[in-house]
Motif scaffolding. Structure first.
Motif, PDB file in Angstrom:
ATOM      1  N   VAL A 119       0.862  -1.181   0.000  1.00  0.00           N
ATOM      2  CA  VAL A 119       0.000   0.000   0.000  1.00  0.00           C
ATOM      3  C   VAL A 119       0.906   1.241   0.000  1.00  0.00           C
ATOM      4  O   VAL A 119       1.554   1.545   0.991  1.00  0.00           O
ATOM      5  N   ASN A 122      -2.187   5.466   1.390  1.00  0.00           N
ATOM      6  CA  ASN A 122      -3.337   5.091   2.231  1.00  0.00           C
ATOM      7  C   ASN A 122      -4.212   6.298   2.566  1.00  0.00           C
ATOM      8  O   ASN A 122      -4.965   6.273   3.534  1.00  0.00           O
ATOM      9  N   THR A 127      -8.430   3.400   0.572  1.00  0.00           N
ATOM     10  CA  THR A 127      -7.311   2.764   1.290  1.00  0.00           C
ATOM     11  C   THR A 127      -7.103   3.285   2.703  1.00  0.00           C
ATOM     12  O   THR A 127      -6.106   2.966   3.334  1.00  0.00           O
ATOM     13  N   ARG A 128      -8.003   4.069   3.229  1.00  0.00           N
ATOM     14  CA  ARG A 128      -7.786   4.700   4.534  1.00  0.00           C
ATOM     15  C   ARG A 128      -7.747   3.710   5.682  1.00  0.00           C
ATOM     16  O   ARG A 128      -7.223   4.033   6.757  1.00  0.00           O
ATOM     17  N   TYR A 130      -6.075   0.944   5.550  1.00  0.00           N
ATOM     18  CA  TYR A 130      -4.763   0.298   5.481  1.00  0.00           C
ATOM     19  C   TYR A 130      -3.714   1.228   6.087  1.00  0.00           C
ATOM     20  O   TYR A 130      -3.948   2.435   6.248  1.00  0.00           O
ATOM     21  N   SER A 131      -2.550   0.683   6.353  1.00  0.00           N
ATOM     22  CA  SER A 131      -1.417   1.486   6.800  1.00  0.00           C
ATOM     23  C   SER A 131      -0.485   1.710   5.615  1.00  0.00           C
ATOM     24  O   SER A 131      -0.358   0.845   4.740  1.00  0.00           O
ATOM     25  N   GLU A 132       0.170   2.851   5.573  1.00  0.00           N
ATOM     26  CA  GLU A 132       1.151   3.105   4.523  1.00  0.00           C
ATOM     27  C   GLU A 132       2.272   2.081   4.625  1.00  0.00           C
ATOM     28  O   GLU A 132       2.795   1.820   5.700  1.00  0.00           O
ATOM     29  N   SER A 214     -13.279   1.085   3.737  1.00  0.00           N
ATOM     30  CA  SER A 214     -12.716   2.430   3.548  1.00  0.00           C
ATOM     31  C   SER A 214     -13.670   3.318   2.765  1.00  0.00           C
ATOM     32  O   SER A 214     -13.883   4.496   3.100  1.00  0.00           O
TER      33      SER A 214
END
Length: 229
Positions: A119, A122, A127-128, A130-132, A214
């Motif tokens: 990812v 994010n 994608t919010r 998820y973690s970068e 998300s």
């Protein structure tokens, strides 16, 4: 929130997308035929995978002219969420809603297996949750998933943080390992891997689930509704 799943002649992942929405976020979802001329009732539009119009000419080249695509373009301008998966990604590039093109896999073979993605961004509506830098397992199934763009476009994608997912194993030869990109505004996302096939442990991975949560979380935040877990 209402979801539309577009259906073209030759779509074969429309049911998967429908079930992913239904079982993951439980929001209203409808199949919408390619001849539709009004998408105003929908907040998110999923353009599914498959072989629309038999992939004649180029993947997505005929679907790009379907009546519904004018409505998809209008919805994108209005800031609604557009997610194109596999053939849907190809259609979005053919329609000019995303830059670049999808070419034959470097191996010249159809690839169908799990793929590890990173990812990269994010901060999109998709994608919010998820973690970068998070690595996720999402399956691929394509013969023309080799993403290509010229150097100038690639630099723009990097500068504008439009590269959303990259492959850890690059199964198709995509430039810069790109697996998914978004438009500059961030409300249109195209990706070759299939998140709708990774929403349950029974399918081998639940890593696609966060894409759907998300989307609805972003919509609920905008509309002052309850949060999603």
């Amino acid at each position: 929130m209402r979801f539309a799943v577009l259906v073209f002649p030759g779509s074969n992942c429309d049911i998967d997308c429908y079930k992913a929405v239904e079982q993951t976020v439980g929001e209203p979802v409808d199949y919408v035929w390619h001849t539709a001329t009004d998408l105003s009732a929908y907040d998110a539009i999923l353009v599914p995978g498959g072989f629309s119009y038999g992939d004649y000419l180029r993947c997505g080249a005929i679907s790009r002219f379907a009546p519904v695509m004018s409505e998809v373009a209008k919805a994108a301008e209005q800031g609604k969420f557009i997610l194109g998966i596999c053939n849907g990604f190809q259609i979005l590039t053919e329609a000019g809603l995303l830059p670049g093109a999808l070419r034959r896999n470097e191996s010249m073979k159809f690839r169908c297996h799990d793929s590890v993605l990173k990812v990269v961004n994010n901060e999109t509506p998709f994608t919010r949750h998820y973690s970068e830098g998070q690595e996720i397992v999402i399956p691929i199934a394509h013969g023309e998933g080799n993403y290509y763009c010229d150097e100038e476009t690639l630099q723009q994608l990097r500068d504008r943080n439009q590269i959303v997912f990259t492959y850890s194993d690059n199964p198709n030869g995509s430039v810069a390992d790109i697996a998914g990109i978004c438009n500059e505004r961030g409300n249109v996302l195209g990706m070759m891997p299939h998140p709708e096939r990774a929403v349950s442990s029974l399918l081998g991975s639940e890593d696609g689930k966060a894409m759907f949560t998300s989307i609805i979380q972003t919509w609920r935040d905008t509309h002052g509704a309850a949060s999603v877990r």
